[in-house]
Scaffold this motif. Structure first.
Motif, PDB file in Angstrom:
ATOM      1  N   TYR A   2      29.955 -11.448 -29.153  1.00  0.00           N
ATOM      2  CA  TYR A   2      29.520 -12.043 -27.898  1.00  0.00           C
ATOM      3  C   TYR A   2      30.255 -11.406 -26.717  1.00  0.00           C
ATOM      4  CZ  TYR A   2      27.743 -15.404 -31.185  1.00  0.00           C
ATOM      5  OH  TYR A   2      27.093 -15.977 -32.224  1.00  0.00           O
ATOM      6  N   GLY A   3      29.573 -11.383 -25.563  1.00  0.00           N
ATOM      7  CA  GLY A   3      30.181 -10.811 -24.371  1.00  0.00           C
ATOM      8  C   GLY A   3      29.676 -11.514 -23.131  1.00  0.00           C
ATOM      9  N   THR A  30      24.494  -7.102 -21.827  1.00  0.00           N
ATOM     10  CA  THR A  30      25.731  -7.765 -22.233  1.00  0.00           C
ATOM     11  C   THR A  30      26.842  -6.753 -22.497  1.00  0.00           C
ATOM     12  OG1 THR A  30      24.500  -9.592 -23.223  1.00  0.00           O
ATOM     13  CG2 THR A  30      26.778  -9.316 -23.924  1.00  0.00           C
ATOM     14  N   VAL A  32      30.385  -6.134 -24.224  1.00  0.00           N
ATOM     15  CA  VAL A  32      31.273  -6.678 -25.253  1.00  0.00           C
ATOM     16  C   VAL A  32      32.604  -5.926 -25.316  1.00  0.00           C
ATOM     17  CG1 VAL A  32      29.356  -7.517 -26.644  1.00  0.00           C
ATOM     18  CG2 VAL A  32      30.280  -5.239 -27.088  1.00  0.00           C
ATOM     19  N   ASN A  33      32.678  -4.778 -24.631  1.00  0.00           N
ATOM     20  CA  ASN A  33      33.926  -4.010 -24.664  1.00  0.00           C
ATOM     21  C   ASN A  33      33.888  -2.968 -23.539  1.00  0.00           C
ATOM     22  OD1 ASN A  33      36.448  -3.230 -25.480  1.00  0.00           O
ATOM     23  ND2 ASN A  33      35.777  -2.150 -27.318  1.00  0.00           N
ATOM     24  N   GLU A  50      29.110  -1.472 -24.969  1.00  0.00           N
ATOM     25  CA  GLU A  50      30.281  -1.042 -24.205  1.00  0.00           C
ATOM     26  C   GLU A  50      29.903  -0.689 -22.765  1.00  0.00           C
ATOM     27  OE1 GLU A  50      33.284   0.862 -27.532  1.00  0.00           O
ATOM     28  OE2 GLU A  50      31.953   2.208 -26.423  1.00  0.00           O
ATOM     29  N   ILE A 127      35.406 -11.167 -21.048  1.00  0.00           N
ATOM     30  CA  ILE A 127      34.775 -11.085 -22.379  1.00  0.00           C
ATOM     31  C   ILE A 127      35.460 -12.027 -23.354  1.00  0.00           C
ATOM     32  CG2 ILE A 127      34.377  -9.575 -24.362  1.00  0.00           C
ATOM     33  CD1 ILE A 127      34.085  -7.255 -22.348  1.00  0.00           C
ATOM     34  N   THR A 128      36.798 -12.014 -23.362  1.00  0.00           N
ATOM     35  CA  THR A 128      37.558 -12.871 -24.278  1.00  0.00           C
ATOM     36  C   THR A 128      37.277 -14.341 -24.015  1.00  0.00           C
ATOM     37  OG1 THR A 128      39.318 -11.216 -24.422  1.00  0.00           O
ATOM     38  CG2 THR A 128      39.860 -13.457 -25.111  1.00  0.00           C
ATOM     39  N   ARG A 130      34.615 -15.626 -22.611  1.00  0.00           N
ATOM     40  CA  ARG A 130      33.246 -15.947 -23.003  1.00  0.00           C
ATOM     41  C   ARG A 130      33.128 -16.098 -24.513  1.00  0.00           C
ATOM     42  NH1 ARG A 130      28.506 -15.418 -20.470  1.00  0.00           N
ATOM     43  NH2 ARG A 130      29.781 -16.350 -18.806  1.00  0.00           N
ATOM     44  N   GLN A 131      33.785 -15.201 -25.253  1.00  0.00           N
ATOM     45  CA  GLN A 131      33.741 -15.291 -26.709  1.00  0.00           C
ATOM     46  C   GLN A 131      34.360 -16.599 -27.200  1.00  0.00           C
ATOM     47  OE1 GLN A 131      35.689 -11.701 -27.946  1.00  0.00           O
ATOM     48  NE2 GLN A 131      33.843 -10.446 -27.753  1.00  0.00           N
TER      49      GLN A 131
END
Length: 528
Positions: A2-3, A30, A32-33, A50, A127-128, A130-131
């Motif tokens: 997830y992102g 989205t 994610v990284n 990414e 991102i973190t 949201r995850q």
């Protein structure tokens, strides 16, 4: 994984000054990284989702490479490209902009004063967060649906709970699309019918309900109150599993429910759950009481072969073993806490209740129950002795992983020994507890004693190692050795003489005999 959307990232306070150069229609991709490109063969290193950052140094003098970059990144599923121009790149080519616009692939430009860390840290933070938020929602939805699965058999309760979780009404249909349960109100049904009359059919999201490789029905979701998110889809998919259970008979439901209990037991015994309140709450959802003292018993069912009347495969055999163990513990615990992990059956033994029946001292009571359980399997025709390991008791459920590890060690020792003592309690391991801390000296001890026989068997294709093992299993009774190995008595005697010559020992000497027996048991322990 997830992102968070690129649009949300760019709206953050930390990234003010970052502007969109092209592909604005793709800002809902989205992320994610975050990755950084300063090499020409970037396609080898990027992954879908990414956000790629670059100064363009590696391809600054290659106009074609710059224009090929956008289609390449898009084909890899990247969320966008962040460029810091002017230092190495003088700007963007018209072709780059055109390609990015045609693909809705975002190109963003970040100012000169921003370093990579100024960009990466806040993005990874979003991102973190949201995850973590997604995982919390999934866990909550899973808990609610698990509760329904274990405690209710009401499809109407299922649909209303699912609607509460995802914010949109749902309906359960059978395989012929006949409604079985719905949370769609009459008002919304009228809207659906009105839309059909006007040729504007409201098409629901439709997920099949599958069990035993058959489609038993459908779960429909109407997007009246907003679009269905990825999280919502996970909840819907989870709901289809539970509805499938309702469509199966009670025996099948029992089997699926056991799977969830097994998963919980695996988590509990691994020590991955440390919150006592969470453990107790999840146990209650399974109708288990973990607010008392328990010890863990592991029953090894990894038989090489078996022959049981009416049983055709290993899974049926394992289920038979499970049912016997369940019947044995139900005399003390109406709702036994047990499950299957691989080829092992795990049981949580209610220590105080066993002590009331077997013995005042907990260790003795646990061993007596283990022996009783072992005897229950004597009517099954299996060619390998059932092995049982039992750990010490704990009154804190968060510490039950300790009992599990102790039971594993006891089981391993039980399988390494040659005696008929197939039930092993951790506190009774005695000298064999040292096996757990076996160092290089201990391994050398085994190798020095056993290797001459192993090497001889390999050269001559003989059975000296097997003969030695049978010798200790039979407590030195050579007649039994000959009978069990289907060889002549004199052959057994000759082999034992060969073994003593190879090992340079006299097995009539108690000390030398003990050394060989321990080495052989250590070898088996290391091979497990």
């Amino acid at each position: 994984m997830y992102g968070i959307s690129l649009r949300e990232i760019l709206e953050s306070e930390e990234l003010k000054g970052v502007k969109v150069v092209a592909g604005s229609k793709g800002l809902d991709r989205t992320v994610v990284n975050v990755n950084i490109m300063e090499v020409p063969d970037i396609e080898k290193w990027v992954k879908a989702g990414e956000l790629l950052l670059t100064t363009g140094y590696a391809i600054k003098d290659d106009k074609d490479a710059l224009e090929r970059l956008i289609p390449l990144l898009n084909s890899k599923g990247l969320a966008g490209l962040g460029i810091k121009p002017k230092r190495y790149l003088t700007g963007y080519t018209d072709e780059m902009i055109r390609i990015a616009e045609s693909l809705d692939f975002p190109i963003i430009e970040f100012p000169q004063h921003m370093s990579y860390s100024d960009l990466i840290q806040p993005i990874l933070g979003y991102i973190t967060n949201r995850q973590a938020e997604v995982l919390r929602k999934i866990e909550y939805a899973n808990t609610r649906l698990m509760d329904i699965m274990v405690n209710y058999n009401d499809l109407n309760k299922v649909v209303h709970t699912v609607e509460e979780l995802i914010g949109n009404p749902v309906e359960i249909d059978d395989a012929d699309n006949n409604p079985l349960a719905t949370s769609v109100t009459n008002e919304k049904k009228e809207k659906i019918n009105e839309a059909k009359k006007n040729g504007e059919d409201i098409i629901p999201i439709k997920l099949p309900i599958i069990a035993l490789n058959n489609t038993l029905g459908y779960l429909k979701c109407y997007e009246f109150n907003g679009r269905i998110s990825k999280n919502d889809m996970l909840t819907l998919e989870r709901a289809t599993v539970i509805i499938a259970l309702e469509f199966l008979n009670q025996e099948k439901i029992k089997g699926i429910a056991r799977h969830y209990k097994d998963q919980f037991l695996i988590e509990l015994t691994s020590g991955s759950i440390t919150d006592v309140k969470q453990i107790i709450q999840r146990a209650r959802q399974l109708n288990w009481d973990l607010e008392q003292e328990y010890a863990i018993l592991i029953l090894d069912c990894n038989m090489n072969s078996y022959e049981v009347s009416g049983i055709n495969n290993y899974q049926e055999f394992l289920n038979k073993m499970y049912d016997i163990a369940s019947s044995a513990i139900e005399a003390f615990e109406k709702k036994p806490i047990m499950g299957i992990a691989g080829a092992n059956i795990l049981m949580l033994l209610p220590v105080k209740k066993l002590c009331m029946f077997y013995a005042k001292e907990s260790g003795e009571a646990l061993i007596k129950f283990g022996n009783y359980l072992s005897k229950e399997y004597t009517n099954l025709k299996i060619d390998t002795l059932v092995n049982i390991g039992i750990g010490r008791s704990y009154d804190n459920p968060a510490e039950l992983y300790k009992s599990f590890n102790e039971a594993k060690k006891a089981l391993k020792i039980s399988k390494a020994m040659y005696s008929k003592k197939n039930v092993m309690y951790y506190e009774d391991l005695g000298i064999f507890q040292l096996f757990q801390e076996l160092n290089s000296d201990g391994m050398s001890f085994v190798d020095n004693i056993i290797s001459p026989i192993a090497e001889y068997d390999e050269r001559k294709d003989s059975r000296l190692m097997e003969t030695l093992e049978e010798y200790f299993k039979s407590n030195g009774n050579m007649k039994q050795v000959a009978q069990k190995m289907y060889i002549h008595y004199n052959t057994a005697i000759y082999r034992m003489e060969q073994i003593q010559k190879l090992l340079k020992v006299d097995l009539s000497n108690p000390d030398e005999k003990l050394n060989v027996e321990i080495a052989l048991k250590l070898k088996h322990y290391l091979d497990l």
